[in-house]
Design a protein around this motif. Structure first.
Motif, PDB file in Angstrom:
ATOM      1  N   SER A   1       0.821  -1.219   0.000  1.00  0.00           N
ATOM      2  CA  SER A   1       0.000   0.000   0.000  1.00  0.00           C
ATOM      3  C   SER A   1       0.851   1.264   0.000  1.00  0.00           C
ATOM      4  O   SER A   1       0.347   2.356  -0.284  1.00  0.00           O
ATOM      5  N   ILE A   2       2.154   1.122   0.293  1.00  0.00           N
ATOM      6  CA  ILE A   2       3.021   2.298   0.423  1.00  0.00           C
ATOM      7  C   ILE A   2       4.136   2.344  -0.622  1.00  0.00           C
ATOM      8  O   ILE A   2       4.281   3.327  -1.360  1.00  0.00           O
TER       9      ILE A   2
ATOM     10  N   LYS B   1       3.917   2.987  -4.818  1.00  0.00           N
ATOM     11  CA  LYS B   1       3.616   4.382  -5.156  1.00  0.00           C
ATOM     12  C   LYS B   1       4.825   5.270  -4.920  1.00  0.00           C
ATOM     13  O   LYS B   1       5.126   6.167  -5.708  1.00  0.00           O
TER      14      LYS B   1
ATOM     15  N   ILE C   1      -0.712  12.369  -5.802  1.00  0.00           N
ATOM     16  CA  ILE C   1      -1.639  11.264  -5.554  1.00  0.00           C
ATOM     17  C   ILE C   1      -3.031  11.866  -5.419  1.00  0.00           C
ATOM     18  O   ILE C   1      -3.200  12.921  -4.798  1.00  0.00           O
TER      19      ILE C   1
ATOM     20  N   GLY D   1      -7.099   8.283  -3.944  1.00  0.00           N
ATOM     21  CA  GLY D   1      -5.962   7.382  -3.795  1.00  0.00           C
ATOM     22  C   GLY D   1      -5.298   7.533  -2.439  1.00  0.00           C
ATOM     23  O   GLY D   1      -4.878   6.543  -1.823  1.00  0.00           O
ATOM     24  N   CYS D   2      -5.226   8.769  -1.967  1.00  0.00           N
ATOM     25  CA  CYS D   2      -4.625   9.057  -0.665  1.00  0.00           C
ATOM     26  C   CYS D   2      -5.461   8.440   0.453  1.00  0.00           C
ATOM     27  O   CYS D   2      -4.918   7.810   1.375  1.00  0.00           O
TER      28      CYS D   2
ATOM     29  N   THR E   1      -7.521   5.928   0.179  1.00  0.00           N
ATOM     30  CA  THR E   1      -7.433   4.457   0.063  1.00  0.00           C
ATOM     31  C   THR E   1      -6.141   3.949   0.685  1.00  0.00           C
ATOM     32  O   THR E   1      -6.140   2.957   1.428  1.00  0.00           O
ATOM     33  N   GLN E   2      -5.046   4.639   0.396  1.00  0.00           N
ATOM     34  CA  GLN E   2      -3.755   4.269   0.979  1.00  0.00           C
ATOM     35  C   GLN E   2      -3.804   4.393   2.502  1.00  0.00           C
ATOM     36  O   GLN E   2      -3.324   3.505   3.220  1.00  0.00           O
TER      37      GLN E   2
ATOM     38  N   PHE F   1      -3.294   1.209   5.062  1.00  0.00           N
ATOM     39  CA  PHE F   1      -2.166   1.283   5.984  1.00  0.00           C
ATOM     40  C   PHE F   1      -2.642   1.248   7.430  1.00  0.00           C
ATOM     41  O   PHE F   1      -2.082   0.527   8.257  1.00  0.00           O
TER      42      PHE F   1
ATOM     43  N   PHE G   1       4.191   8.954   2.264  1.00  0.00           N
ATOM     44  CA  PHE G   1       2.891   8.376   1.942  1.00  0.00           C
ATOM     45  C   PHE G   1       1.821   9.094   2.756  1.00  0.00           C
ATOM     46  O   PHE G   1       2.122   9.965   3.573  1.00  0.00           O
ATOM     47  N   CYS G   2       0.564   8.745   2.521  1.00  0.00           N
ATOM     48  CA  CYS G   2      -0.548   9.401   3.211  1.00  0.00           C
ATOM     49  C   CYS G   2      -0.765   8.751   4.577  1.00  0.00           C
ATOM     50  O   CYS G   2      -1.350   7.673   4.679  1.00  0.00           O
TER      51      CYS G   2
ATOM     52  N   THR H   1       7.009   0.768   8.963  1.00  0.00           N
ATOM     53  CA  THR H   1       6.398   0.538   7.651  1.00  0.00           C
ATOM     54  C   THR H   1       7.285  -0.261   6.708  1.00  0.00           C
ATOM     55  O   THR H   1       6.776  -0.953   5.815  1.00  0.00           O
TER      56      THR H   1
END
Length: 307
Positions: A73-74, A77, A89, A93-94, A96-97, A101, A175-176, A276
């Motif tokens: 998921s990270i 991207k 992003i 999409g953000c 969803t990520q 996560f 990432f988000c 992560t």
């Protein structure tokens, strides 16, 4: 109701220095491949070998699946952004990520506690292990893990969806994640911070405490082992498990127990990388590849592939 004006976010990533992008791309591609292939090998080996269809290995399978979801998921991207310089992003999409996560984060924390309980029963009550940790108990424990992870993810992602993002839209992270998103909100984030704090205390601190208690009983049982070789082997396994668990829980607690205004994203990027990227890569090595039954199961998989 979400009144967001932002349609996409700009993710700055780990570094803004172009000369380091290539180095980071190679490093994190290798990390991702190690984590993905290592955990996928565990999943295949446990599914393929009937001898590994026991509670301990089913829990390991669940941990491997969670680690695959977490890293996938990270990192892909992030690698795409490094390769193409496409650091944007979409809002969807953000979110969803963020959802996947947050789900994997909650699932992994509860799974560590569940696995520690499994080892506690196996070492402290070996004669009753098959009765206590039967198939029904295993299903119930895994169901509890999934339910807690889903509730945690739905609540925290849902609260972020209620926020308004009217600019700026630059996420100083790779990432988000909740903390950098809260810092961009145009609306008050007090409720979000309270819920994140509650989740951190109950899931991170609570599960870490229960895990340490389980290992405390395990260490006490190990001390009663008469043979020096048996003690050495048991302590080696136990200590490596505790190191990985501490490496996961400590940065999670540190990251989420503070209000959004106190974050230092340059420093916190490194801290976030521990739970992560590093832990999902170490889990297969510490929990599975050193295990003789898992080694035999993996060898069977390779033997089947050769045929």
């Amino acid at each position: 109701m979400n009144s967001s004006f932002v349609t996409e976010f700009l993710i700055l990533g780990l570094t803004q220095k172009p000369e380091l992008q290539g180095v980071f791309f190679i490093v994190f591609l290798c990390v991702y491949l190690m984590a993905f292939l290592g955990n996928m090998l565990i999943v295949i080996a446990i599914i393929y070998n009937n001898t590994l269809h026991t509670p301990m290995y089913v829990l390991l399978l669940a941990l491997a699946a969670v680690d695959i979801i977490c890293t996938t998921s990270i990192i892909p991207k992030m690698l795409e952004a490094m390769l193409t310089s496409g650091n944007t992003i979409s809002y969807g999409g953000c979110m969803t990520q963020l959802f996947f996560f947050t789900w994997s984060l909650g699932a992994e924390m509860v799974l560590f506690t569940t696995m520690a309980y499994d080892r506690y029963v196996a070492i402290c009550f070996p004669l009753h292990y098959s009765v206590i940790m039967n198939r029904h108990t295993c299903v119930v424990l895994l169901s509890i893990v999934m339910v807690i992870a889903m509730i945690n993810s739905f609540i925290n992602t849902g609260l972020v969806l209620r926020l308004s993002f009217c600019g700026p839209n630059t996420i100083d992270h790779f990432f988000c994640e909740i903390p950098p998103l809260l810092s961009l909100s145009c609306t008050p984030v007090r409720v979000n911070e309270v819920m994140v704090y509650i989740a951190d205390i109950t899931l991170a601190v609570g599960d870490f405490t229960l895990t340490c208690i389980s290992y405390g009983f395990i260490i006490a049982a190990i001390l009663r082992i008469r043979t020096a070789e048996g003690k050495k082997k048991a302590f080696s396994t136990c200590s490596s498990h505790l190191i990985v668990v501490s490496l996961y829980y400590s940065p999670v607690i540190y990251t989420y127990i503070r209000p959004a205004s106190s974050y230092s994203f340059e420093r916190d990027k490194i801290v976030t990388a521990l739970y992560t990227l590093v832990t999902p890569t170490l889990n297969p090595i510490v929990y599975s590849f050193r295990n003789k039954e898992m080694q035999a199961g993996i060898q069977k998989v390779f033997a089947f592939l050769k045929q």
